[in-house]
Design a protein around this motif. Structure first.
Motif, mmCIF file in Angstrom:
data_model
loop_
_atom_site.group_PDB
_atom_site.id
_atom_site.type_symbol
_atom_site.label_atom_id
_atom_site.label_comp_id
_atom_site.label_asym_id
_atom_site.label_seq_id
_atom_site.Cartn_x
_atom_site.Cartn_y
_atom_site.Cartn_z
ATOM 1 N N PHE A 1 0.863 -1.178 0.000
ATOM 2 C CA PHE A 1 0.000 0.000 0.000
ATOM 3 C C PHE A 1 0.901 1.229 0.000
ATOM 4 N N SER A 2 0.620 2.160 -0.905
ATOM 5 C CA SER A 2 1.530 3.291 -1.082
ATOM 6 C C SER A 2 0.758 4.582 -1.309
ATOM 7 N N SER A 3 1.435 5.674 -1.024
ATOM 8 C CA SER A 3 0.964 7.004 -1.403
ATOM 9 C C SER A 3 1.973 7.590 -2.383
ATOM 10 N N GLY A 4 1.559 8.542 -3.168
ATOM 11 C CA GLY A 4 2.455 9.116 -4.164
ATOM 12 C C GLY A 4 2.165 8.581 -5.542
ATOM 13 N N GLU A 5 3.120 8.728 -6.461
ATOM 14 C CA GLU A 5 2.895 8.382 -7.851
ATOM 15 C C GLU A 5 3.049 6.893 -8.127
ATOM 16 N N TRP B 1 12.229 0.338 -4.266
ATOM 17 C CA TRP B 1 12.790 -0.929 -3.788
ATOM 18 C C TRP B 1 11.721 -1.903 -3.285
ATOM 19 N N LEU B 2 10.452 -1.507 -3.344
ATOM 20 C CA LEU B 2 9.362 -2.459 -3.157
ATOM 21 C C LEU B 2 8.935 -3.070 -4.486
ATOM 22 N N LYS C 1 -0.037 1.652 -6.907
ATOM 23 C CA LYS C 1 0.109 2.004 -5.501
ATOM 24 C C LYS C 1 -0.432 0.939 -4.546
ATOM 25 N N ASP C 2 -1.501 0.253 -4.933
ATOM 26 C CA ASP C 2 -2.034 -0.832 -4.115
ATOM 27 C C ASP C 2 -1.977 -2.112 -4.934
ATOM 28 N N TYR D 1 -3.394 -8.953 -7.884
ATOM 29 C CA TYR D 1 -4.186 -7.782 -8.263
ATOM 30 C C TYR D 1 -3.252 -6.577 -8.332
ATOM 31 N N GLY D 2 -3.561 -5.656 -9.251
ATOM 32 C CA GLY D 2 -2.715 -4.482 -9.444
ATOM 33 C C GLY D 2 -1.441 -4.778 -10.203
#
Length: 492
Positions: free
Chosen positions: A43-47, A52-53, A65-66, A96-97
């Motif tokens: 789970f991320s915020s930003g662009e 490194w994930l 992002k998700d 997913y994603g």
């Protein structure tokens, strides 16, 4: 309509159920078959998902992002104590994603007779000389992209060369395969931009090692790795370029040669297909009676014969040092790397003609090619990921837009407790774009990862991992994210 939250919950519950079933068989006596089941979510915020994930994870990752997956695998391992042994693996994921919902990550069979080996199918592999957990990744191959299905034969591990009294050993391989990202390219590529289909793959390598640590702690390794994209079809601006793939063309991929009359004029003037490679060197000091070692390595990447040899100065490089420290609770290994790909034989390219017979072999344009979509698979660069992969492009162009870079990378890890370990990755790069499309201003990129993995002391087959990543700089923008995973592994 199923919400994103419910999909995440369903994915997590399904994976835990699989893990529970596997755990029910924990009393079966171990044999040569291992299993692994895992669920992971980010789970991320930003662009984007932080750098490194995403990178150096064998392509099983996503910049969205998700994202997440449930993964299950079975492996029959080779038996090194036998003269002849066989192995196989199946490794599947539902995601997913991602660029695809169902992923055949690995599916292969392999055999080994003494020092000789062969693998058929898709199997994860890593750089020959770089630390897979701490390095930024090799220039030729890093483990950044999805495995390419192939037939690979050779000597996979160092074997002593006869009549050298144990001081000289060698390894190497030859492989042929096929890229599998045709569908992704068609979906991702902007209308009339370059994309390819049915492209074939070839790679080969040879390494020598001088030294015997049982008698002297210093060893030296030197090797040459080369790869090629050939055959298939290229689509651009409404035109189709068909590249031949007969026996002669397979040989030309192995021995780089000029294309025949049924190839574009550029292939006839130069070399048929997209050829890449690197020279790799490693010097290691590892006392036989000590639990520490230190090594230094140098990789020189090339796209043509001018930089393969010494026609131009070897200014571009991946230069690294690696330390393995005596047993302690704080830091067990440290890697530092310096990356420079800014020179690329210089800014001028000219093919000799009758009027002007001079040849200037500059503008190598690392990882890019005028017919093929470059040294990438499913949008992820096959080489060092600090040269930003095409998957990050927002304009639907499958190309490397930032291949002239300078950067620094630091990685270290440790194990404060017997059941707990961590790793940290820190990278900083500056990009000048490419010679063809230079940036008006230098763009910077800073990336960080802190990851902790724990195994239950009373049930070590269960493990969990928490990773926190962050990016900064104009090149990829700011982002912050967390990745969580639960895994069950063992023997059947």
């Amino acid at each position: 309509m199923i919400t994103m939250f419910s999909r995440r919950k369903a994915l997590f519950v399904a994976a835990v159920a699989i893990c529970s079933l596997a755990d029910a068989k924990a009393d079966v006596l171990p044999d040569s078959i291992s299993y692994r089941v895992e669920t992971q979510a980010a789970f991320s915020s930003g662009e984007n998902t932080p750098f490194w994930l995403v990178n150096n994870r064998q392509g099983l990752s996503s910049i969205k992002k998700d994202n997440g997956y449930a993964r299950a695998s079975l492996f029959k391992h080779l038996n090194g104590d036998k003269r002849f042994s066989w192995g196989a693996g199946v490794d599947l994921a539902v995601a997913y994603g991602f660029t695809s919902t169902f992923v055949v990550q690995q599916l292969y069979g392999e055999i080994r007779y003494r020092s000789l080996g062969a693998v058929l199918g898709s199997k994860e592999q890593w750089s020959e000389i770089n630390n897979r957990r701490l390095s930024s990744g090799g220039l030729f191959y890093s483990g950044n992209a999805r495995p390419i299905p192939q037939l690979k034969v050779g000597i996979p591990e160092y074997s002593v060369i006869p009549w050298t009294n144990g001081w000289l050993s060698g390894k190497g391989y030859i492989s042929y395969g096929m890229f599998t990202d045709d569908g992704w390219q068609k979906d991702f590529a902007r209308a009339d931009s370059k994309r390819t289909e049915d492209v074939l793959y070839h790679a080969k390598a040879g390494f020598l090692k001088i030294g015997d640590t049982r008698r002297f702690p210093l060893t030296f390794e030197a090797g040459l790795e080369m790869g090629a994209q050939f055959g298939g079809k290229s689509y651009k601006d409404g035109k189709v370029t068909k590249m031949p793939h007969g026996i002669k063309d397979i040989i030309k991929a192995f021995i780089p040669s000029s294309g025949s009359s049924d190839t574009p004029i550029g292939e006839q003037t130069n070399i048929y297909g997209n050829h890449v490679g690197s020279w790799d060197f490693r010097l290691r000091w590892a006392p036989n009676d000590a639990d520490w070692s230190v090594s230094a390595y140098y990789e020189h990447y090339f796209e043509d014969h001018s930089m393969m040899f010494m026609q131009y100065k070897w200014k571009d490089m991946l230069l690294g040092v690696e330390f393995h420290l005596p047993a302690n609770r704080f830091v067990s290994a440290v890697v530092y790397e310096y990356l420079n790909t800014k020179h690329q034989s210089g800014p001028v390219y000219w093919d000799h003609t009758e009027e002007i017979p001079e040849q200037v072999s500059g503008r190598d344009d690392y990882y890019n090619h005028y017919i093929y979509t470059g040294w990438q698979h499913w949008g992820m660069g096959i080489g060092n990921p600090l040269i930003i992969s095409p998957i990050y492009n927002r304009d639907g162009m499958i190309e490397f837009k930032h291949n002239r870079v300078k950067g620094h990378h630091l990685g270290f890890e440790g194990s404060p407790l017997s059941w707990l370990r961590y790793r940290v990755l820190l990278s900083y790069t500056r990009s000048w774009g490419t010679y063809g499309t230079p940036l008006p201003e230098i763009e910077k990129n800073a990336n960080a990862l802190f990851e902790v993995e724990a195994r239950l002391p009373k049930s070590p087959s269960w493990s969990g991992k928490v990773a926190v990543g962050a990016d900064g700089g104009a090149l990829l923008g700011r982002s912050f994210g967390v990745m969580l995973s639960i895994c069950k592994s063992g023997w059947l």
